[in-house]
Enzyme design. Structure first.
Site, PDB file in Angstrom:
ATOM      1  N   SER A   1       3.560  -4.272   2.390  1.00  0.00           N
ATOM      2  CA  SER A   1       3.097  -2.946   2.089  1.00  0.00           C
ATOM      3  C   SER A   1       4.425  -2.049   2.113  1.00  0.00           C
ATOM      4  CB  SER A   1       2.132  -2.383   2.628  1.00  0.00           C
ATOM      5  OG  SER A   1       0.848  -2.926   2.424  1.00  0.00           O
TER       6      SER A   1
ATOM      7  N   SER B   1       0.784  -1.243  -0.013  1.00  0.00           N
ATOM      8  CA  SER B   1       0.071   0.024  -0.131  1.00  0.00           C
ATOM      9  C   SER B   1       0.667   1.106  -0.023  1.00  0.00           C
ATOM     10  CB  SER B   1      -0.938  -0.235   1.166  1.00  0.00           C
ATOM     11  OG  SER B   1      -0.073   0.024   2.528  1.00  0.00           O
TER      12      SER B   1
END
EC number: 6.3.5.7
Length: 491
Positions: free
Chosen positions: A182, A158
């Protein structure tokens, strides 16, 4: 004079100390670079006035001789970290224009050490994604492109904004978070260095929660040394976070260049997946040989429960997300969509405020926690998690210092290429990274080569709990052997 944005943190620190340039000049160079690279959509909020103010304050301290370890270093902050009086949205419509009256512990430590805030960086909504395509501000573009192609690629997720900004020279380093890969996956996709520290090493206080038993903050930087410099400021005990561990923070930078002679490096047989691209296999083998040439010993190890890690992760993480995201109800802050009663207001607000991927994970999480399914799914996933952790403990008990694996199953892919019809296709990107979060271990991704289309590929090193120093020493060996990679500028 060298273009100021191309300096590493270590080089900039020396230049500031020797008065070759000022923090204000360094900051202005980065602000100009950000302005010229808005097509990448790495920043969701630029803070030029705050940046110049902080840079000038750093110059005063440097002149007095009492600048901190990051004095004048311009950084980008992932939009998951609360920044006092500066909008923090987790890149979700539901938080609206939320302006926190408090500062996250990690960022407050960076400002304490003299760093400069350039702005807030894009990320997948509530950190749920592996490509940075779920942000309410739109997808981030990877500064790397396939040779001879104009296809826009994802930077990974992310923390895609963090990785893209560091790779495109729009900040000297960035904060990021890692729940299932992430930090490490975007670092591998952009030829940057990303470390996910041991769970409890960095405070989670003031970071928007996704899955509280998995989330951990860490840095993304251009070099292993830079990551070590940032990590020292970010780490430390915080009484406000009950999962924060009260042990001394070492000088991580001192680990750079340390001998890795006689270290045992585990090569897990379970990471040799069916259908794994030959170039990933080749890179993995090359990385092992670089470590061997530096004096390390290679040993084959077994992590038998690896194959259960991804399904177990996608039960535990959504379950915790469903619980954490229950607070976004339209009552206290953020978006509110009215309804004829409070239940309808909740429903309207959450339906309008959450994106598709967040809604999907909340629904999965609520399902696996519901009566009749809790034992069948959540409880079993937690038992699998314990077995995954034990696999690593057994390896380390045999004298293994670190484990070498690929960071990702492929190089960066095109925006819109994956996960449209089948979300599981996107989840498979986390196959090499989720075990580290499930076991609470530290893991670092280091650029190690390129694929046949000229895109960067990374290798991952997994360490013992609270032994990030070994990862920095080994990561430096790979970095020196592979060389540095810079994205050709096209924007």
């Amino acid at each position: 004079m060298t273009d100021l944005t191309s300096l590493t943190i270590a080089e900039a620190r020396e230049g500031l100390a020797s008065k070759s340039f000022t923090a204000r000049e360094l900051t202005d160079a980065h602000l100009a670079a950000i302005e010229a690279a808005r097509v990448l959509n790495a920043y969701v909020l630029e803070t030029p006035d705050r940046a110049r103010e902080m840079a000038m304050a750093a110059d005063v301290k440097i002149a007095r001789g009492d600048g901190g370890p990051l004095a004048g270093i311009p950084l980008g902050i992932k939009d998951l970290f609360a920044t006092r009086d500066i909008r923090t949205t987790a890149c979700s419509k539901i938080l609206g224009n939320f302006i926190p009256p408090y500062e996250s512990t990690v960022t407050s430590q960076l400002w304490r050490d003299g760093a400069v805030l350039l702005g807030k960086l894009n990320n997948d909504e509530f950190a749920m994604g592996s490509s940075n395509e779920t942000s309410c501000f739109g997808p981030v573009t990877n500064p790397w492109r396939r040779e001879g192609s104009n296809t826009t690629l994802v930077p990974g997720g992310s923390s895609g904004g963090s990785a893209s900004a560091v790779a495109a020279l729009l900040c000297m380093g960035a904060t990021a978070t890692d729940t299932g890969g992430s930090i490490r996956q975007p670092a591998a996709f952009t030829a940057t260095v990303g470390i996910k520290p041991t769970y409890g090493r960095c405070s989670r206080w003031g970071i928007v929660a996704f899955a509280s038993s998995l989330d951990q903050a860490g840095p993304i930087a251009r070099t292993t040394r830079d990551a070590a410099i940032l990590m020292r400021s970010m780490a430390g005990h915080d009484p406000k976070d009950t999962t924060s561990v009260d042990i001394a923070v070492p000088d991580y930078e001192a680990a750079i260049g340390k001998s890795v002679k006689s270290m045992k490096i585990g090569i897990p047989r379970e990471y040799r997946l069916d259908g794994m691209p030959a170039e990933i296999e080749k890179l993995w083998s090359e990385g092992a040989q670089w470590l061997k040439a530096a004096g390390a010993e290679l040993v084959e190890v077994s992590l038998p429960h690896t194959k259960y890690a991804l399904p177990a992760y996608y039960i535990v993480a959504p379950a915790e997300a469903s619980s954490n995201l229950a607070r976004y109800d339209g009552v206290r802050y953020g978006l509110r969509d009215p309804g004829k009663n409070i239940i309808e207001m909740y429903e309207n607000t959450r339906a309008d405020g959450f994106g598709d991927e967040v809604r999907r994970r909340v629904l999965i999480g609520t399902y696996v926690l519901s009566a009749g399914y809790y034992d069948a799914y959540y409880l079993r996933a937690q038992k699998v998690r314990t077995l995954i952790k034990k696999d690593f403990e057994d390896c380390f008990a045999k004298g293994v210092n670190a484990i070498l694996t690929p960071a990702t199953p492929s190089a960066a892919f095109g925006i819109g290429e994956k996960g449209g019809a089948d979300p599981v296709e996107m989840y498979l990107n986390d196959i090499f990274t989720v075990t580290v979060n499930m076991a609470g271990l530290p893991g670092i991704a280091v650029p190690a080569g390129k694929d046949t289309q000229g895109l960067p590929l990374g290798l991952q090193l997994i360490g013992r709990p609270f032994d990030e120093e070994t990862l920095f020493s080994l990561g430096e060996v790979i970095e020196q052997a592979a060389g540095r990679f810079t994205a050709p500028k096209w924007w």
